[in-house]
Scaffold this motif. Structure first.
Motif, PDB file in Angstrom:
ATOM      1  N   CYS A   6      40.817  38.973  50.570  1.00  0.00           N
ATOM      2  CA  CYS A   6      39.956  40.221  50.725  1.00  0.00           C
ATOM      3  C   CYS A   6      38.478  39.750  50.231  1.00  0.00           C
ATOM      4  O   CYS A   6      37.598  40.204  51.046  1.00  0.00           O
ATOM      5  N   GLN A   7      38.367  39.068  49.424  1.00  0.00           N
ATOM      6  CA  GLN A   7      37.002  38.778  48.747  1.00  0.00           C
ATOM      7  C   GLN A   7      36.253  37.618  49.705  1.00  0.00           C
ATOM      8  O   GLN A   7      35.147  37.937  50.158  1.00  0.00           O
ATOM      9  N   VAL A   8      37.095  36.840  50.368  1.00  0.00           N
ATOM     10  CA  VAL A   8      36.456  35.743  51.133  1.00  0.00           C
ATOM     11  C   VAL A   8      36.149  36.370  52.559  1.00  0.00           C
ATOM     12  O   VAL A   8      35.093  36.289  53.175  1.00  0.00           O
ATOM     13  N   THR A 108      32.394  28.080  32.422  1.00  0.00           N
ATOM     14  CA  THR A 108      33.484  29.099  31.396  1.00  0.00           C
ATOM     15  C   THR A 108      33.549  30.467  31.945  1.00  0.00           C
ATOM     16  O   THR A 108      33.463  31.516  31.067  1.00  0.00           O
ATOM     17  N   MET A 109      32.842  30.753  33.355  1.00  0.00           N
ATOM     18  CA  MET A 109      32.812  32.130  33.731  1.00  0.00           C
ATOM     19  C   MET A 109      33.940  32.826  33.749  1.00  0.00           C
ATOM     20  O   MET A 109      35.107  32.351  34.297  1.00  0.00           O
ATOM     21  N   ALA A 115      34.373  39.888  38.433  1.00  0.00           N
ATOM     22  CA  ALA A 115      34.513  41.255  39.068  1.00  0.00           C
ATOM     23  C   ALA A 115      33.414  42.261  39.037  1.00  0.00           C
ATOM     24  O   ALA A 115      32.976  42.769  40.174  1.00  0.00           O
ATOM     25  N   ASN A 116      32.558  42.284  38.007  1.00  0.00           N
ATOM     26  CA  ASN A 116      31.279  42.912  38.074  1.00  0.00           C
ATOM     27  C   ASN A 116      30.239  42.132  39.352  1.00  0.00           C
ATOM     28  O   ASN A 116      29.696  43.111  39.556  1.00  0.00           O
ATOM     29  N   MET A 117      30.190  41.012  39.177  1.00  0.00           N
ATOM     30  CA  MET A 117      29.259  40.326  40.489  1.00  0.00           C
ATOM     31  C   MET A 117      29.755  40.759  41.428  1.00  0.00           C
ATOM     32  O   MET A 117      28.904  41.111  42.476  1.00  0.00           O
ATOM     33  N   THR A 118      31.274  40.808  41.828  1.00  0.00           N
ATOM     34  CA  THR A 118      31.609  41.146  43.261  1.00  0.00           C
ATOM     35  C   THR A 118      31.290  42.526  43.496  1.00  0.00           C
ATOM     36  O   THR A 118      30.994  42.822  44.586  1.00  0.00           O
ATOM     37  N   LEU A 119      31.577  43.541  42.469  1.00  0.00           N
ATOM     38  CA  LEU A 119      31.068  44.931  42.605  1.00  0.00           C
ATOM     39  C   LEU A 119      29.506  45.088  43.158  1.00  0.00           C
ATOM     40  O   LEU A 119      29.342  45.846  44.044  1.00  0.00           O
ATOM     41  N   THR A 120      28.706  44.353  42.244  1.00  0.00           N
ATOM     42  CA  THR A 120      27.443  44.595  42.459  1.00  0.00           C
ATOM     43  C   THR A 120      26.972  43.961  44.066  1.00  0.00           C
ATOM     44  O   THR A 120      26.193  44.567  44.626  1.00  0.00           O
ATOM     45  N   SER A 121      27.616  42.784  44.473  1.00  0.00           N
ATOM     46  CA  SER A 121      27.288  42.458  45.876  1.00  0.00           C
ATOM     47  C   SER A 121      27.981  43.420  46.878  1.00  0.00           C
ATOM     48  O   SER A 121      27.374  43.475  47.746  1.00  0.00           O
ATOM     49  N   CYS A 192      37.206  43.861  43.991  1.00  0.00           N
ATOM     50  CA  CYS A 192      36.713  44.194  42.525  1.00  0.00           C
ATOM     51  C   CYS A 192      37.858  44.541  41.675  1.00  0.00           C
ATOM     52  O   CYS A 192      38.034  43.678  40.582  1.00  0.00           O
ATOM     53  N   LYS A 193      38.703  45.327  42.350  1.00  0.00           N
ATOM     54  CA  LYS A 193      39.821  45.817  41.316  1.00  0.00           C
ATOM     55  C   LYS A 193      40.790  44.873  41.004  1.00  0.00           C
ATOM     56  O   LYS A 193      41.280  44.649  39.880  1.00  0.00           O
TER      57      LYS A 193
END
Length: 259
Positions: A6-8, A108-109, A115-121, A192-193
């Motif tokens: 889903c992210q890709v 080491t992310m 998840a926060n970066m995915t939601l922001t984008s 993100c979830k």
């Protein structure tokens, strides 16, 4: 696996949307001349956000940019601003989304940061898509208003009217691009979830004792249980007790005497 897919897919769809917005903004065919009931077809005019062009029947095309900003309508400038804001937000969203992809590990992310970066984008993509759709719709509304005003003048017998313009191909590209960016942003928000770790969703609280359990003796001494080791064994193999006198006391003091 579904979260990564889903992210890709959201990243790819949003990339197509941002690329389409850039293409639509740069195109010159936002409005094209309506050739209906126009006997003169040797010259064809079309306009964009940045310049107006004239194409002759011989194939020669000449474009002239808009040299002034103050002379342009306010709604026209608003469309420019919306498209530029949408492009900038879309590009920033792509840069953030690249580092937020689950298939890419940077240092080491943690998954929470991804998840926060995915939601922001995703939010950036949604805003970029809305800006593109709004800008194209505002320009289309301007065309419709001018078209019907020109048609009314022609029906009233006024021959010396300006040319009528209709929808150009850039409008359809902008609508499709804005929709793709919007769908891509929604997919990123849904992904993100799935990136949030389970332990961060349900945090268990553990309670520890504030102090040690202390047992207090009730008597001056503890009675023997009969299973205690021999005192000589505790003192060492070379321990020998000092002989005592008849009154029960040692003739000389010892380090083991207690007063």
């Amino acid at each position: 696996m579904s979260t990564t897919l889903c992210q890709v897919m959201g990243f790819l769809v949003a990339s197509l949307g941002v690329g389409g917005s850039i293409m639509a903004t740069a195109m010159d065919s936002w409005s094209t001349q309506d050739l209906y009931d126009n006997p003169v077809t040797a010259v064809f005019q079309y306009q964009g956000l940045w310049r107006s062009c004239v194409r002759q029947s011989s194939g020669f095309t000449e474009c002239r940019p808009y040299f002034t900003i103050l002379g342009l309508p306010a709604m026209f400038q608003a469309v420019r601003a919306l498209m530029i804001v949408g492009i900038v937000l879309g590009i920033l969203g792509l840069l953030v989304c690249i580092f937020a992809l689950k298939c890419i590990r940077i240092g080491t992310m943690e998954d929470t940061a991804k998840a926060n970066m995915t939601l922001t984008s995703g939010i950036m993509f949604i805003i970029a898509g809305l800006c593109a759709i709004t800008g194209v719709s505002v320009f289309a509304n301007m065309l419709v208003t001018n078209f019907w005003m020109s048609s009314t003048s022609m029906f009233q017998g006024m021959q010396n009217v300006q040319n009528r313009y209709t929808f150009g191909s850039a409008l359809f590209v902008g609508w499709v691009a804005g929709g793709l960016a919007l769908v891509g942003g929604i997919m990123m928000c849904l992904a993100c979830k799935g990136l949030v770790p389970e332990e961060s969703r349900y945090k268990a609280v553990s309670y520890n004792a504030s102090g040690r359990n202390i047992s207090y003796r009730t008597g001056p001494y503890k009675g023997g249980s009969g299973y205690e080791a021999d005192p000589k064994a505790r003192k060492g193999a070379g321990y020998e007790e000092t002989p005592r006198s008849e009154d029960g006391r040692r003739p000389y003091p010892s380090k083991y005497d207690y007063v």
